[in-house]
Scaffold this active site. Sequence first.
Site, short mmCIF file in Angstrom:
data_model
loop_
_atom_site.label_atom_id
_atom_site.label_comp_id
_atom_site.label_asym_id
_atom_site.label_seq_id
_atom_site.Cartn_x
_atom_site.Cartn_y
_atom_site.Cartn_z
N ASP A 149 0.81 -1.22 0.00
CA ASP A 149 0.00 0.00 0.00
C ASP A 149 0.85 1.28 0.00
OD1 ASP A 149 0.96 -0.26 2.50
OD2 ASP A 149 -0.95 -0.14 3.55
N ASP B 57 67.47 6.46 12.50
CA ASP B 57 67.67 5.01 12.50
C ASP B 57 69.15 4.63 12.74
OD1 ASP B 57 67.40 2.33 12.07
OD2 ASP B 57 66.64 2.50 10.01
N ASP C 220 58.33 5.76 13.29
CA ASP C 220 58.31 5.36 11.89
C ASP C 220 57.55 4.04 11.72
OD1 ASP C 220 58.94 5.44 9.22
OD2 ASP C 220 61.09 5.67 9.53
N MET C 221 57.21 3.71 10.51
CA MET C 221 56.52 2.45 10.20
C MET C 221 56.76 2.18 8.72
SD MET C 221 53.94 0.61 8.92
CE MET C 221 52.83 1.79 8.18
N ASP D 52 59.48 10.96 2.18
CA ASP D 52 60.93 10.73 2.15
C ASP D 52 61.58 11.55 1.05
OD1 ASP D 52 61.25 9.05 4.26
OD2 ASP D 52 61.29 7.20 3.09
C1 GLA Z 1 62.11 5.76 6.70
C2 GLA Z 1 61.85 7.20 7.06
C3 GLA Z 1 63.12 8.00 6.91
C4 GLA Z 1 64.20 7.40 7.78
C5 GLA Z 1 64.38 5.93 7.45
C6 GLA Z 1 65.31 5.26 8.43
O1 GLA Z 1 62.38 5.63 5.33
O2 GLA Z 1 60.83 7.74 6.28
O3 GLA Z 1 62.90 9.35 7.25
O4 GLA Z 1 63.83 7.55 9.13
O5 GLA Z 1 63.17 5.23 7.46
O6 GLA Z 1 65.47 3.93 8.15
#
Ligand code: GLA
Length: 740
Positions: A62, A366, A477-478, A547
């Site tokens: 309806d 690093d 960082d990753m 980077d």
């Molecule tokens: C990545 C980051 C950089 C640096 C390197 C170190 O690529 O973006 O700025 O810190 O790792 O291994």
Amino acid sequence: MAIFTQQDQFHLQMDHSSYLFHVMANGELGQLYYGPLIHNQAQYPELTHREIHGAMPAWKLDTPDFQPEALKQEYASFGKGDFRDPAYQITASDGSRISELQYQSYRIENGKQRLANLPSTFDDSQDDAQTLVVTLKDAVTQVTVELNYTIFPHQDVLVRSATFSNQGEQTVTLNRALSGQLDLPDADYDFLQFSGSWARERHAIRTPLRRGIQSIGSLRSASSHQEDPGFILARPQTNDDQGSAYGFNLVYSGNFLDQIEVDQFDTTRVLLGINPTEFGWQLTAGAQFQTPEAILSYSDAGLNQLSQQMGACYQHHLVNPQYAQKPRPILINNWEGTYFDFNETKLIAMARQAKDLGIELFVLDDGWFGKRNDDTTSLGDWDVNPQKLPQGMAHLAQQIHDLGMQFGLWYEPEMISLASQLYRDHPDWVIKTPQRQMTPGRNQFVLDMTNPDVVDFLYAKMSAMIDDAHLDYIKWDMNRNITEAYSPTLSADQQLEFSHRYILGVYQLYARLTHDFPQVLFESCASGGGRFDLGMMYYAPQAWTSDDTDAIERLRIQFGTSYAYPQAMMGAHVSAVPNDQTGRITPIETRAAVAYFGDLGYELDVTRCSAAEKAQIKRQVAFYKHHRELFQQGTFYRLDNPFTGDRNVGSWLVVSADKRHAIAARYQILNQPNPRYSQLKLRGLLPSQRYVVSGRQQPLYGDELMHAGVFIPSLLQTTMGVEESADFSAQVLVLDAVDD
Ligand code: GLA
């Protein structure tokens, strides 16, 4: 500003925009309008008309005109006659997948609470936002959904999320649970997306919407270099200075989906949230699931205005208030200067030289831990490398602090190398799928952040170092994405929860560290801008944008990034030439002129710079300090777009809040022989105010600067004093109001 509710209709009024939805005849929610501010009315009959379409299911016999497929929905389900992609889907314990989320009630609260386990917007003072919570319920599964709407009226920003609660007795599965949906009545829009790759993140791409589904997203368990969660729908004639547009973003760092569906009636459905691929959530009796937040914003004054209002909202209502307005330090990072090859003597020499140049923060990147001399080992062994730093980190930090500089350290907490003590101790902490090979990325693997023991371990290691070395800063960082996603912490039917739970683990570690160590400034990073998103920004108010430190590449990257993020979020460094990513040689003034429009840093071995370069850096640092607030917090305007036209010129401008100070920069990639005349037209100035413009004799009125512009000389003129190359040039104009 207000949220009006009447007769099951909700009108969210912001300073310049209105968002309207209502309860439809079937008890579910329908979208009515989102656009420029309109008056509040008891009813909007012009927005609720229905007509009968052929060959489409209707709700009931309806009500033949109530055809879900032809209606604008607010949070759509699938399977009852709307064949577009839905905002959510629940599988009941019997395998059925129909939901009817019926309107129950609403409540309005002042302010905006933070979410418990997710990054989120907030209004701690409770006077700058209003929140509407609409409760819906499915009678069969007894699942309730709260749709949360917060308006930040002065920034014309609307924040949406959904909270699922299982009030039944059976476990149900959430197959998808997106954060936001917007059904728009037509499809006459361009889609602006910010796409890229490692070292060339967030390039602006603009394409007209077309029929069907178009989407961007990530399945990398990170927001990704490849697609940014932020996007814009703009009318075809909209540009940076005029026209209407909707901006969208997500406060989330994991797998996401931004999807636009243009249907048979040329209506547009926007969906955004956690990517339903690789997602599923077991919602047990009594359990809740909270989606991340979606950001929506509308402007009819062009894309600059849209970016500015969204950016202002983040700086006031998303970024850690401790840092949002705080001047960010000028840093020196040793990475491109030394890579893994350093020792204490070298670092101290760099720090001394940097201090002499006026630099404020020394960041050790690093290679400071374990046995790390290249990228094949030691991730996870977060103890100082005794070969490089025999006297320990606290000793190094003390010397840097004694110089009057701040000290910061690089971490990649989520990662593990097979060649590490951590892997020998806890092989079960690495992410892997039983009986399958583990796919390496940058020679490394990922820790299972769904495991609370992993989070506790990382918290203990990082907090001990913060205490020991009195860290002022951490670069988090990753550097690789997740493969073979699986966790023994989850049952078989929970494995699709993995990616979201991983990010929740990351957030938890961030939350604990930022809560317990509020003095530490965090900068997020993911091989540059691989996790540059609003979820990260909640904890870490700035991020390493890319980077790629080449000035010309950075011009495009920062220009693209500026659509969705304010400049205080962008880490921007001057590095050596030839550039390590492109081999390009650009003048140091051009490198600085790009990096000024972010959080300035230097990433080169300053001890190897010539006397002339050191003098230049000293001047640059002093110049940036003098204008730091303007560069980091000023209102940002894009002027010339380096992604359009001959792609040879880019320019932008920052203006102070009182509009009395501004700095513009114009970058030209290749010089041209016998070029046309160029005028750089500024924005955002006071029309009747006169400004002194650097390098120009006569003060100029704001209106002249904005409408007629500043003459840009042709660089090949010998009078310009260009001796080496006239390519890759930058011109920086400083404007200061002058009163007669
Ligand atoms: C990545 C980051 C950089 C640096 C390197 C170190 O690529 O973006 O700025 O810190 O790792 O291994």
